[in-house]
Design a protein around this motif. Structure first.
Motif, short mmCIF file in Angstrom:
data_model
loop_
_atom_site.label_atom_id
_atom_site.label_comp_id
_atom_site.label_asym_id
_atom_site.label_seq_id
_atom_site.Cartn_x
_atom_site.Cartn_y
_atom_site.Cartn_z
N LEU A 98 -22.40 11.87 -9.56
CA LEU A 98 -23.03 10.77 -9.04
C LEU A 98 -22.10 10.27 -7.84
CD1 LEU A 98 -24.91 8.31 -8.92
CD2 LEU A 98 -23.67 7.14 -10.52
N VAL A 99 -22.63 10.31 -6.58
CA VAL A 99 -21.80 9.88 -5.50
C VAL A 99 -22.38 8.71 -5.29
CG1 VAL A 99 -21.50 10.58 -3.03
CG2 VAL A 99 -21.67 12.39 -4.75
N LYS A 100 -21.74 7.66 -4.58
CA LYS A 100 -21.71 6.31 -4.33
C LYS A 100 -20.83 5.77 -3.16
CE LYS A 100 -21.79 1.89 -7.01
NZ LYS A 100 -21.37 1.19 -8.22
N LEU A 101 -21.65 5.32 -2.30
CA LEU A 101 -21.13 4.87 -0.95
C LEU A 101 -20.80 3.39 -0.99
CD1 LEU A 101 -20.01 5.02 2.13
CD2 LEU A 101 -22.33 5.07 2.84
N VAL A 102 -19.53 2.81 -0.83
CA VAL A 102 -19.23 1.39 -0.96
C VAL A 102 -18.68 0.90 0.10
CG1 VAL A 102 -18.56 -0.61 -2.46
CG2 VAL A 102 -19.76 1.21 -3.62
N VAL A 103 -19.12 0.38 1.25
CA VAL A 103 -18.19 0.08 2.29
C VAL A 103 -17.74 1.23 2.94
CG1 VAL A 103 -16.74 -1.46 3.27
CG2 VAL A 103 -17.53 -2.09 1.23
N PHE A 140 -17.23 7.15 -3.36
CA PHE A 140 -16.83 7.60 -4.91
C PHE A 140 -17.76 8.45 -5.58
CE2 PHE A 140 -15.77 2.78 -4.06
CZ PHE A 140 -14.59 2.97 -4.58
N TYR A 141 -17.03 9.21 -6.53
CA TYR A 141 -18.05 10.39 -7.07
C TYR A 141 -17.40 10.44 -8.58
CZ TYR A 141 -13.69 13.00 -5.79
OH TYR A 141 -12.43 13.46 -5.51
N PHE A 142 -18.49 10.20 -9.52
CA PHE A 142 -18.38 10.15 -10.88
C PHE A 142 -18.82 11.29 -11.58
CE2 PHE A 142 -19.18 6.02 -8.64
CZ PHE A 142 -18.71 5.23 -9.46
N ARG A 143 -18.32 11.53 -12.73
CA ARG A 143 -18.98 12.69 -13.78
C ARG A 143 -20.50 11.78 -13.93
NH1 ARG A 143 -13.70 13.10 -15.61
NH2 ARG A 143 -12.97 15.24 -15.19
N ASP A 176 -22.04 11.42 -16.40
CA ASP A 176 -21.82 10.48 -17.79
C ASP A 176 -21.10 9.60 -17.99
OD1 ASP A 176 -20.05 12.41 -18.31
OD2 ASP A 176 -20.60 13.05 -20.05
N GLU A 177 -20.23 9.40 -16.97
CA GLU A 177 -19.13 8.16 -17.04
C GLU A 177 -18.92 7.30 -15.88
OE1 GLU A 177 -15.51 10.39 -16.78
OE2 GLU A 177 -16.04 12.00 -18.36
N ALA A 178 -18.70 6.11 -16.50
CA ALA A 178 -18.79 4.80 -15.61
C ALA A 178 -17.65 4.70 -14.60
CB ALA A 178 -18.79 3.52 -16.48
N GLU A 179 -16.37 5.38 -14.89
CA GLU A 179 -15.23 5.22 -13.94
C GLU A 179 -15.24 6.43 -13.03
OE1 GLU A 179 -13.37 2.87 -14.07
OE2 GLU A 179 -14.44 1.76 -15.62
N PRO A 180 -14.90 6.21 -12.06
CA PRO A 180 -15.07 7.28 -10.84
C PRO A 180 -14.01 8.19 -11.12
CG PRO A 180 -14.03 5.21 -9.81
CD PRO A 180 -14.54 5.01 -11.28
N VAL A 181 -14.18 9.77 -10.78
CA VAL A 181 -13.25 10.66 -10.93
C VAL A 181 -12.26 10.65 -9.66
CG1 VAL A 181 -12.90 13.11 -10.75
CG2 VAL A 181 -14.96 12.17 -12.01
N GLY A 182 -12.95 10.17 -8.82
CA GLY A 182 -12.09 10.28 -7.17
C GLY A 182 -12.98 9.30 -6.33
N ALA A 183 -12.08 9.14 -5.18
CA ALA A 183 -12.74 8.40 -3.99
C ALA A 183 -12.15 9.01 -2.75
CB ALA A 183 -12.53 7.15 -4.22
N LEU A 184 -13.06 9.03 -1.70
CA LEU A 184 -12.56 9.62 -0.29
C LEU A 184 -12.74 8.01 0.52
CD1 LEU A 184 -14.88 12.69 0.04
CD2 LEU A 184 -12.16 12.50 -0.80
N LEU A 185 -11.75 7.84 1.38
CA LEU A 185 -11.70 6.88 2.20
C LEU A 185 -12.10 7.55 3.69
CD1 LEU A 185 -10.93 3.89 3.24
CD2 LEU A 185 -8.70 5.01 3.85
N LEU A 186 -13.44 6.91 4.05
CA LEU A 186 -14.01 7.65 5.10
C LEU A 186 -13.55 6.83 6.49
CD1 LEU A 186 -17.65 7.29 3.50
CD2 LEU A 186 -15.97 9.11 3.74
N GLU A 187 -12.10 7.23 6.64
CA GLU A 187 -11.61 6.96 7.96
C GLU A 187 -10.80 8.38 8.66
OE1 GLU A 187 -11.84 4.18 9.33
OE2 GLU A 187 -12.75 3.12 7.62
N HIS A 188 -11.00 8.37 9.84
CA HIS A 188 -10.39 9.52 10.53
C HIS A 188 -11.12 10.84 9.87
CE1 HIS A 188 -7.85 6.77 12.54
NE2 HIS A 188 -7.63 6.44 11.28
N CYS A 189 -12.13 10.88 9.51
CA CYS A 189 -12.88 11.98 9.04
C CYS A 189 -14.12 12.71 9.67
CB CYS A 189 -13.43 11.75 7.55
SG CYS A 189 -14.82 10.63 7.37
#
Length: 149
Positions: free
Chosen positions: A37-42, A46-49, A51-64
């Motif tokens: 589950l991929v979610k763009l917030v600001v 964020f990316y999640f498994r 079946d889980e509510a907490e993110p597995v990781g996050a990418l800061l979309l700066e200098h990308c």
């Protein structure tokens, strides 16, 4: 970059500009595509498994850089390490284009450039600086001279 894990988790629960279940492959060699589950917030992706509510990781979309890799897939790489890519697979070419557009517009620098552009357009039309009423019109971050060509 340093961050507070609890604040980042709280941000991940905020309403998303976009969210979808996509195929995702990380930058490690031999990494396989997993449904996330991929979610763009600001300006965080964020990316999640699924079946889980907490993110597995996050990418800061700066200098990308967001690049189309195939008709329905794109990658995100960062300027400091362009070989390290995160790959995403969408359900359609249209969904891929929507994600790429949203991700490119999510960075602080894009928002800053847009603010400066529209500020100047309003100033041309009205003769007034729209930021003046907020007392921030002279701040360096809102000046054209700070833009890189």
């Amino acid at each position: 970059m340093r961050y507070n894990e609890k604040e980042l988790q709280a941000l991940s629960r905020q309403p998303a500009e976009m969210a979808a279940e996509l195929g995702m492959r990380g930058p490690k060699k031999g990494s396989v595509v997993k449904r996330r589950l991929v979610k763009l917030v600001v300006n965080f992706l964020f990316y999640f498994r699924t079946d889980e509510a907490e993110p597995v990781g996050a990418l800061l979309l700066e200098h990308c850089r967001v690049t189309q890799e195939e008709p329905s897939g794109f990658s995100i790489s960062f300027l400091e390490d362009p070989e390290r890519k995160y790959h995403f697979e969408c359900c359609s070419e249209e969904q891929c284009q929507e994600w790429m557009t949203a991700l490119r517009r999510a960075s602080y620098e894009f928002m800053r450039r847009s603010l400066i552009f529209y500020r100047n357009e309003i100033q041309k039309m009205t003769g007034k600086d729209p930021l003046e009423q907020f007392g921030i019109s002279e701040e360096a971050r809102f000046q054209l001279s700070g833009l890189k060509a």
